[in-house]
Design an enzyme around this catalytic site. Structure first.
Site, PDB file in Angstrom:
ATOM      1  N   ASP A   1       0.848  -1.195   0.000  1.00 36.98           N
ATOM      2  CA  ASP A   1       0.000   0.000   0.000  1.00 36.98           C
ATOM      3  C   ASP A   1       0.883   1.243   0.000  1.00 36.98           C
ATOM      4  O   ASP A   1       1.880   1.320   0.715  1.00 36.98           O
ATOM      5  CB  ASP A   1      -0.916  -0.010   1.225  1.00 36.98           C
ATOM      6  CG  ASP A   1      -2.081   0.954   1.072  1.00 36.98           C
ATOM      7  OD1 ASP A   1      -3.228   0.495   0.963  1.00 36.98           O
ATOM      8  OD2 ASP A   1      -1.836   2.194   1.062  1.00 36.98           O
ATOM      9  N   ILE A   2       0.509   2.236  -0.805  1.00 33.79           N
ATOM     10  CA  ILE A   2       1.300   3.464  -0.929  1.00 33.79           C
ATOM     11  C   ILE A   2       1.251   4.299   0.354  1.00 33.79           C
ATOM     12  O   ILE A   2       2.137   5.114   0.594  1.00 33.79           O
ATOM     13  CB  ILE A   2       0.791   4.278  -2.152  1.00 33.79           C
ATOM     14  CG1 ILE A   2       1.884   5.176  -2.709  1.00 33.79           C
ATOM     15  CG2 ILE A   2      -0.465   5.056  -1.835  1.00 33.79           C
ATOM     16  CD1 ILE A   2       1.550   5.758  -4.077  1.00 33.79           C
TER      17      ILE A   2
ATOM     18  N   ASN B   1     -12.655  -3.540   2.600  1.00 31.38           N
ATOM     19  CA  ASN B   1     -13.564  -2.406   2.760  1.00 31.38           C
ATOM     20  C   ASN B   1     -14.545  -2.446   1.592  1.00 31.38           C
ATOM     21  O   ASN B   1     -14.132  -2.588   0.436  1.00 31.38           O
ATOM     22  CB  ASN B   1     -12.787  -1.089   2.738  1.00 31.38           C
ATOM     23  CG  ASN B   1     -11.937  -0.902   3.988  1.00 31.38           C
ATOM     24  OD1 ASN B   1     -12.307  -1.350   5.061  1.00 31.38           O
ATOM     25  ND2 ASN B   1     -10.801  -0.242   3.836  1.00 31.38           N
TER      26      ASN B   1
ATOM     27  N   GLY C   1     -15.097   3.109   3.895  1.00 28.44           N
ATOM     28  CA  GLY C   1     -13.734   3.550   3.589  1.00 28.44           C
ATOM     29  C   GLY C   1     -13.186   3.068   2.264  1.00 28.44           C
ATOM     30  O   GLY C   1     -12.010   3.279   1.971  1.00 28.44           O
ATOM     31  N   GLN C   2     -14.029   2.402   1.439  1.00 25.26           N
ATOM     32  CA  GLN C   2     -13.517   1.975   0.128  1.00 25.26           C
ATOM     33  C   GLN C   2     -13.336   3.198  -0.769  1.00 25.26           C
ATOM     34  O   GLN C   2     -14.272   3.996  -0.938  1.00 25.26           O
ATOM     35  CB  GLN C   2     -14.460   0.959  -0.532  1.00 25.26           C
ATOM     36  CG  GLN C   2     -13.852   0.366  -1.808  1.00 25.26           C
ATOM     37  CD  GLN C   2     -14.716  -0.703  -2.469  1.00 25.26           C
ATOM     38  OE1 GLN C   2     -15.847  -0.962  -2.052  1.00 25.26           O
ATOM     39  NE2 GLN C   2     -14.193  -1.300  -3.514  1.00 25.26           N
TER      40      GLN C   2
ATOM     41  N   HIS D   1     -10.081  -5.418  -3.474  1.00 28.33           N
ATOM     42  CA  HIS D   1      -8.734  -5.597  -2.923  1.00 28.33           C
ATOM     43  C   HIS D   1      -8.843  -5.985  -1.460  1.00 28.33           C
ATOM     44  O   HIS D   1      -9.666  -5.448  -0.717  1.00 28.33           O
ATOM     45  CB  HIS D   1      -7.891  -4.324  -3.074  1.00 28.33           C
ATOM     46  CG  HIS D   1      -8.546  -3.087  -2.565  1.00 28.33           C
ATOM     47  ND1 HIS D   1      -9.471  -2.371  -3.281  1.00 28.33           N
ATOM     48  CD2 HIS D   1      -8.424  -2.446  -1.371  1.00 28.33           C
ATOM     49  CE1 HIS D   1      -9.882  -1.337  -2.577  1.00 28.33           C
ATOM     50  NE2 HIS D   1      -9.277  -1.363  -1.405  1.00 28.33           N
ATOM     51  N   LEU D   2      -7.975  -6.907  -1.076  1.00 28.77           N
ATOM     52  CA  LEU D   2      -7.883  -7.340   0.315  1.00 28.77           C
ATOM     53  C   LEU D   2      -6.688  -6.655   0.957  1.00 28.77           C
ATOM     54  O   LEU D   2      -5.566  -6.750   0.450  1.00 28.77           O
ATOM     55  CB  LEU D   2      -7.682  -8.866   0.360  1.00 28.77           C
ATOM     56  CG  LEU D   2      -7.607  -9.475   1.757  1.00 28.77           C
ATOM     57  CD1 LEU D   2      -8.981  -9.459   2.426  1.00 28.77           C
ATOM     58  CD2 LEU D   2      -7.076 -10.898   1.707  1.00 28.77           C
ATOM     59  N   HIS D   3      -6.941  -5.955   2.062  1.00 31.68           N
ATOM     60  CA  HIS D   3      -5.842  -5.395   2.850  1.00 31.68           C
ATOM     61  C   HIS D   3      -5.281  -6.493   3.746  1.00 31.68           C
ATOM     62  O   HIS D   3      -6.046  -7.181   4.435  1.00 31.68           O
ATOM     63  CB  HIS D   3      -6.341  -4.269   3.759  1.00 31.68           C
ATOM     64  CG  HIS D   3      -6.854  -3.050   3.063  1.00 31.68           C
ATOM     65  ND1 HIS D   3      -6.077  -1.918   2.897  1.00 31.68           N
ATOM     66  CD2 HIS D   3      -8.056  -2.768   2.501  1.00 31.68           C
ATOM     67  CE1 HIS D   3      -6.801  -0.979   2.267  1.00 31.68           C
ATOM     68  NE2 HIS D   3      -8.004  -1.473   2.020  1.00 31.68           N
TER      69      HIS D   3
HETATM   70  P1  5GP Z   1      -9.615   1.311   0.198  1.00 30.43           P
HETATM   71  O1  5GP Z   1      -9.612   2.648   0.885  1.00 30.43           O
HETATM   72  O2  5GP Z   1     -10.347   1.389  -1.133  1.00 30.43           O
HETATM   73  O3  5GP Z   1     -10.056   0.152   1.047  1.00 30.43           O
HETATM   74  O4  5GP Z   1      -8.099   0.984  -0.131  1.00 30.43           O
HETATM   75  C1  5GP Z   1      -7.409   1.562  -1.186  1.00 30.43           C
HETATM   76  C2  5GP Z   1      -5.965   1.572  -0.787  1.00 30.43           C
HETATM   77  O5  5GP Z   1      -5.199   1.827  -1.957  1.00 30.43           O
HETATM   78  C3  5GP Z   1      -5.596   2.661   0.211  1.00 30.43           C
HETATM   79  O6  5GP Z   1      -5.091   2.054   1.404  1.00 30.43           O
HETATM   80  C4  5GP Z   1      -4.557   3.503  -0.512  1.00 30.43           C
HETATM   81  O7  5GP Z   1      -3.512   3.939   0.321  1.00 30.43           O
HETATM   82  C5  5GP Z   1      -4.071   2.566  -1.598  1.00 30.43           C
HETATM   83  N1  5GP Z   1      -3.624   3.235  -2.805  1.00 30.43           N
HETATM   84  C6  5GP Z   1      -4.220   4.283  -3.441  1.00 30.43           C
HETATM   85  N2  5GP Z   1      -3.534   4.620  -4.550  1.00 30.43           N
HETATM   86  C7  5GP Z   1      -2.481   3.756  -4.611  1.00 30.43           C
HETATM   87  C8  5GP Z   1      -1.390   3.613  -5.537  1.00 30.43           C
HETATM   88  O8  5GP Z   1      -1.263   4.317  -6.536  1.00 30.43           O
HETATM   89  N3  5GP Z   1      -0.483   2.641  -5.280  1.00 30.43           N
HETATM   90  C9  5GP Z   1      -0.588   1.824  -4.165  1.00 30.43           C
HETATM   91  N4  5GP Z   1       0.361   0.908  -4.009  1.00 30.43           N
HETATM   92  N5  5GP Z   1      -1.600   1.933  -3.292  1.00 30.43           N
HETATM   93  C10 5GP Z   1      -2.522   2.879  -3.506  1.00 30.43           C
END
Ligand code: 5GP
Ligand code: ZN
Length: 119
Positions: free
Chosen positions: A35-36, A92, A98-99, A105-107
């Site tokens: 994750d970035i 999420n 929080g999505q 995607h699975l964290h």
């Molecule tokens: P969500 O909030 O949809 O459950 O998770 C999306 C995740 O993607 C976030 O934790 C966010 O930090 C990560 N993310 C967003 N943009 C990028 C990217 O360009 N590269 C990577 N590696 N992660 C990203």
């Protein structure tokens, strides 16, 4: 068509190699990258290569790939040595939860104490 790459999807671009990512594992059906904006010492996202907006739509169309994602999560936890202490896996689902990226995607989070219940 369901599962086809979406031109406006960030994670489809990562799958296609058009956006760089720190990839930790890849399988025939999945890819996993850091994750970035990590929320724990280990914070990896495991995604299907096919585009589905969330976990439930992926499960309805390709249940085997959900199993692949969880299998990959377990391997990542072992590789990262977070399996002994414990780790968390999260899908999420929906903006209210929080999505922010609407490609399933699975964290995988670990390497620190994790509170329950989460916020
Ligand atoms: P969500 O909030 O949809 O459950 O998770 C999306 C995740 O993607 C976030 O934790 C966010 O930090 C990560 N993310 C967003 N943009 C990028 C990217 O360009 N590269 C990577 N590696 N992660 C990203
Ligand atoms: Zn996508």
């Amino acid at each position: 068509m369901a599962g086809e790459p979406q031109a406006d999807c960030l994670f489809c671009k990562i799958v296609e190699g058009h956006v760089p990512a720190d990839v930790v594992r890849e399988s025939e059906t999945t890819i996993a990258f850091r994750d970035i904006n990590p929320q724990a010492p280990t914070h990896v996202l495991v995604i299907p290569k096919a585009h589905y907006p969330d976990a439930a739509s992926l499960a309805a169309a390709e249940p085997g790939v959900v199993a692949d994602i969880l299998t990959e999560a377990g391997r990542i936890a072992a590789d990262e040595k977070i399996d002994d202490h414990g780790y968390r896996v999260i899908f999420n689902t929906g903006a209210g939860a929080g999505q922010t990226v609407f490609h399933a995607h699975l964290h995988v989070l670990g390497g620190r104490g994790l509170q329950w219940p989460p916020g």
